[in-house]
Design a protein around this motif. Structure first.
Motif, mmCIF file in Angstrom:
data_model
loop_
_atom_site.group_PDB
_atom_site.id
_atom_site.type_symbol
_atom_site.label_atom_id
_atom_site.label_comp_id
_atom_site.label_asym_id
_atom_site.label_seq_id
_atom_site.Cartn_x
_atom_site.Cartn_y
_atom_site.Cartn_z
ATOM 1 N N THR A 160 43.125 61.099 57.404
ATOM 2 C CA THR A 160 42.006 61.894 57.916
ATOM 3 C C THR A 160 42.117 62.084 59.419
ATOM 4 O O THR A 160 41.899 63.185 59.940
ATOM 5 N N ALA A 161 42.468 61.026 60.128
ATOM 6 C CA ALA A 161 42.632 61.139 61.581
ATOM 7 C C ALA A 161 43.774 62.096 61.921
ATOM 8 O O ALA A 161 43.682 62.874 62.882
ATOM 9 N N LEU A 163 44.801 64.662 60.078
ATOM 10 C CA LEU A 163 44.391 66.039 59.780
ATOM 11 C C LEU A 163 43.370 66.587 60.777
ATOM 12 O O LEU A 163 43.286 67.782 60.990
ATOM 13 N N HIS A 164 42.574 65.688 61.376
ATOM 14 C CA HIS A 164 41.556 66.135 62.329
ATOM 15 C C HIS A 164 42.042 66.129 63.779
ATOM 16 O O HIS A 164 41.244 66.320 64.692
ATOM 17 N N ARG A 165 43.301 65.900 63.987
ATOM 18 C CA ARG A 165 43.828 65.885 65.346
ATOM 19 C C ARG A 165 43.781 67.302 65.930
ATOM 20 O O ARG A 165 43.608 68.280 65.215
ATOM 21 N N THR A 166 43.947 67.419 67.229
ATOM 22 C CA THR A 166 44.007 68.738 67.851
ATOM 23 C C THR A 166 45.383 69.329 67.582
ATOM 24 O O THR A 166 46.416 68.690 67.857
ATOM 25 N N TRP A 167 45.400 70.481 67.010
ATOM 26 C CA TRP A 167 46.669 71.113 66.646
ATOM 27 C C TRP A 167 47.250 71.829 67.864
ATOM 28 O O TRP A 167 46.507 72.469 68.625
#
Length: 170
Positions: A160-161, A163-167
């Protein structure tokens, strides 16, 4: 409250019978639908006596000699000969495969659990579908998962962390 509005007599806590009100109720015997229920007084037909009550038995009753107990009941245990079905059988079939297998570049990922999860899913065609099964598959390969008290929660939180990172912008 004035005396005009008060009732001349107290109606609370008075018991009235139907006979006192002039209502005659025919007497009849107990119905068959409730044979074990005790009949209230006055419902037994004339000439019939109410059934006698069963005496209570005590454990120390002299009526049965000691040591004469009923034989123990036998219990049958059935063992299912079929092996338990795996949870993977309840998952949907894999997606139709394309001729080209896409791989995820894991070079820039700094999390060993995320990398191991991605590699496991690529290697097995997006199986297992459950995080619990993924934790069981990754435990021998990743020490952090093997030592964790709740490996499923650890994998879930790391993915989850990730996937929620800044792309990064392309």
């Amino acid at each position: 409250m004035s005396a005009e509005h008060r009732m001349p007599y107290n109606t609370r806590r008075k018991s009235l019978s139907l006979a006192e009100l002039g209502i005659q109720v025919p007497k009849r015997a107990r119905t068959v639908s409730h044979p074990s229920a005790p009949s209230p007084p006055g419902t037994v037909a004339e000439g019939e006596a109410p059934p006698a009550k069963k005496p209570k038995r005590s454990h120390d009753s002299p009526s049965s000699p000691p040591g004469t107990m009923s034989p123990p009941r036998s219990t049958t245990i059935r063992i299912n000969a079929c092996p338990p079905r795996r949870a993977v059988e309840h998952t949907p079939p894999p997606s139709p495969g394309s001729t080209r297998v896409a791989t995820v570049d894991t070079e820039g990922i700094g999390d060993d659990i995320v990398v191991a999860a991605i590699e496991q899913l690529q290697k097995t065609g997006n199986r297992p579908h459950l995080v619990k099964e993924l934790a069981a598959a990754l435990a021998p390969a990743v020490a952090a998962i093997e030592k964790s008290a709740n490996p499923s929660a650890l994998i879930s939180s790391r993915l989850t962390a990730y996937l929620h990172r800044t792309w990064p912008s392309i």
